[in-house]
Design a protein around this motif. Structure first.
Motif, PDB file in Angstrom:
ATOM      1  N   UNK A   1       0.854  -1.182   0.000  1.00 49.72           N
ATOM      2  CA  UNK A   1       0.000   0.000   0.000  1.00 49.72           C
ATOM      3  C   UNK A   1       0.892   1.234   0.000  1.00 49.72           C
ATOM      4  N   UNK A   2       0.397   2.315  -0.588  1.00 50.66           N
ATOM      5  CA  UNK A   2       1.081   3.601  -0.522  1.00 50.66           C
ATOM      6  C   UNK A   2       0.515   4.357   0.668  1.00 50.66           C
ATOM      7  N   UNK A   3       1.383   4.813   1.564  1.00 50.33           N
ATOM      8  CA  UNK A   3       0.927   5.555   2.742  1.00 50.33           C
ATOM      9  C   UNK A   3       1.539   6.949   2.720  1.00 50.33           C
TER      10      UNK A   3
ATOM     11  N   UNK B   1       7.930   2.712   6.937  1.00 53.86           N
ATOM     12  CA  UNK B   1       7.817   1.897   5.730  1.00 53.86           C
ATOM     13  C   UNK B   1       9.018   2.135   4.831  1.00 53.86           C
ATOM     14  N   UNK B   2       8.919   1.663   3.606  1.00 53.02           N
ATOM     15  CA  UNK B   2       9.994   1.854   2.633  1.00 53.02           C
ATOM     16  C   UNK B   2       9.747   3.147   1.856  1.00 53.02           C
ATOM     17  N   UNK B   3      10.618   4.152   2.001  1.00 55.39           N
ATOM     18  CA  UNK B   3      10.382   5.435   1.329  1.00 55.39           C
ATOM     19  C   UNK B   3      10.320   5.300  -0.190  1.00 55.39           C
ATOM     20  N   UNK B   4       9.280   5.859  -0.772  1.00 54.35           N
ATOM     21  CA  UNK B   4       9.148   5.920  -2.220  1.00 54.35           C
ATOM     22  C   UNK B   4       9.598   7.294  -2.700  1.00 54.35           C
ATOM     23  N   UNK B   5       9.141   8.318  -1.985  1.00 51.55           N
ATOM     24  CA  UNK B   5       9.584   9.687  -2.277  1.00 51.55           C
ATOM     25  C   UNK B   5       9.395  10.522  -1.027  1.00 51.55           C
TER      26      UNK B   5
ATOM     27  N   UNK C   1      15.766  24.429  13.728  1.00 48.65           N
ATOM     28  CA  UNK C   1      16.312  23.094  13.486  1.00 48.65           C
ATOM     29  C   UNK C   1      15.220  22.048  13.280  1.00 48.65           C
ATOM     30  N   UNK C   2      13.962  22.488  13.114  1.00 49.40           N
ATOM     31  CA  UNK C   2      12.856  21.562  12.857  1.00 49.40           C
ATOM     32  C   UNK C   2      12.521  21.581  11.367  1.00 49.40           C
ATOM     33  N   UNK C   3      12.538  20.395  10.755  1.00 47.62           N
ATOM     34  CA  UNK C   3      12.186  20.253   9.344  1.00 47.62           C
ATOM     35  C   UNK C   3      10.821  19.602   9.229  1.00 47.62           C
ATOM     36  N   UNK C   4      10.041  20.054   8.278  1.00 44.49           N
ATOM     37  CA  UNK C   4       8.731  19.481   7.997  1.00 44.49           C
ATOM     38  C   UNK C   4       8.861  18.689   6.703  1.00 44.49           C
ATOM     39  N   UNK C   5       8.469  17.426   6.765  1.00 43.31           N
ATOM     40  CA  UNK C   5       8.626  16.520   5.631  1.00 43.31           C
ATOM     41  C   UNK C   5       7.279  16.010   5.171  1.00 43.31           C
ATOM     42  N   UNK C   6       7.153  15.812   3.876  1.00 42.31           N
ATOM     43  CA  UNK C   6       6.037  15.063   3.311  1.00 42.31           C
ATOM     44  C   UNK C   6       6.648  13.891   2.582  1.00 42.31           C
ATOM     45  N   UNK C   7       6.018  12.734   2.717  1.00 46.08           N
ATOM     46  CA  UNK C   7       6.584  11.528   2.126  1.00 46.08           C
ATOM     47  C   UNK C   7       5.481  10.564   1.729  1.00 46.08           C
ATOM     48  N   UNK C   8       5.853   9.634   0.871  1.00 45.28           N
ATOM     49  CA  UNK C   8       5.017   8.475   0.569  1.00 45.28           C
ATOM     50  C   UNK C   8       5.902   7.265   0.810  1.00 45.28           C
ATOM     51  N   UNK C   9       5.391   6.343   1.640  1.00 47.04           N
ATOM     52  CA  UNK C   9       6.137   5.121   1.915  1.00 47.04           C
ATOM     53  C   UNK C   9       5.317   3.916   1.472  1.00 47.04           C
ATOM     54  N   UNK C  10       6.015   2.828   1.179  1.00 47.08           N
ATOM     55  CA  UNK C  10       5.373   1.569   0.843  1.00 47.08           C
ATOM     56  C   UNK C  10       5.284   0.733   2.117  1.00 47.08           C
ATOM     57  N   UNK C  11       4.104   0.191   2.370  1.00 47.32           N
ATOM     58  CA  UNK C  11       3.910  -0.692   3.516  1.00 47.32           C
ATOM     59  C   UNK C  11       3.237  -1.967   3.032  1.00 47.32           C
ATOM     60  N   UNK C  12       3.520  -3.100   3.673  1.00 48.06           N
ATOM     61  CA  UNK C  12       2.878  -4.346   3.255  1.00 48.06           C
ATOM     62  C   UNK C  12       1.357  -4.244   3.386  1.00 48.06           C
ATOM     63  N   UNK C  13       0.655  -4.765   2.403  1.00 49.69           N
ATOM     64  CA  UNK C  13      -0.810  -4.799   2.470  1.00 49.69           C
ATOM     65  C   UNK C  13      -1.210  -5.827   3.516  1.00 49.69           C
ATOM     66  N   UNK C  14      -2.308  -5.576   4.225  1.00 52.54           N
ATOM     67  CA  UNK C  14      -2.759  -6.555   5.211  1.00 52.54           C
ATOM     68  C   UNK C  14      -3.129  -7.865   4.529  1.00 52.54           C
ATOM     69  N   UNK C  15      -2.990  -8.938   5.272  1.00 59.05           N
ATOM     70  CA  UNK C  15      -3.363 -10.250   4.750  1.00 59.05           C
ATOM     71  C   UNK C  15      -4.860 -10.279   4.448  1.00 59.05           C
ATOM     72  N   UNK C  16      -5.265 -11.119   3.521  1.00 55.94           N
ATOM     73  CA  UNK C  16      -6.683 -11.244   3.163  1.00 55.94           C
ATOM     74  C   UNK C  16      -7.491 -11.531   4.419  1.00 55.94           C
ATOM     75  N   UNK C  17      -8.608 -10.836   4.557  1.00 59.18           N
ATOM     76  CA  UNK C  17      -9.477 -11.029   5.700  1.00 59.18           C
ATOM     77  C   UNK C  17      -9.148 -10.163   6.892  1.00 59.18           C
TER      78      UNK C  17
END
Length: 69
Positions: A8-10, A35-39, A48-64
């Motif tokens: 899933x893209x989060x 998760x795994x960073x996509x961008x 010294x505070x940075x604001x980030x926007x990101x999309x990460x890949x996360x495993x999809x939940x198991x069926x059910x």
């Protein structure tokens, strides 16, 4: 993640208080906890505070199973 694993893209909005040393490893460590960073992008900085926007890949939940469990 392998190419056969369902993912899933989060979207994320995060803050990072910059520590000493290289910045990129700090950002990668923060994102890897979600998760795994996509961008990602630094969208603002206040001191010294940075604001980030990101999309990460996360495993999809198991069926059910619903997301978030």
């Amino acid at each position: 993640m392998s190419s056969s694993t369902a993912v899933l893209l989060r979207p994320l909005a995060l803050q990072l208080r910059r520590g000493p040393g290289a910045l990129r490893p700090q950002i990668h460590a923060l994102l890897a906890a979600h998760g795994e960073p996509l961008r990602w992008a630094i969208t603002a900085a206040e001191g010294d505070v940075l604001f980030l926007e990101a999309v990460v890949l996360v495993p999809a939940p198991a069926a059910g199973r619903s997301p978030g469990r």
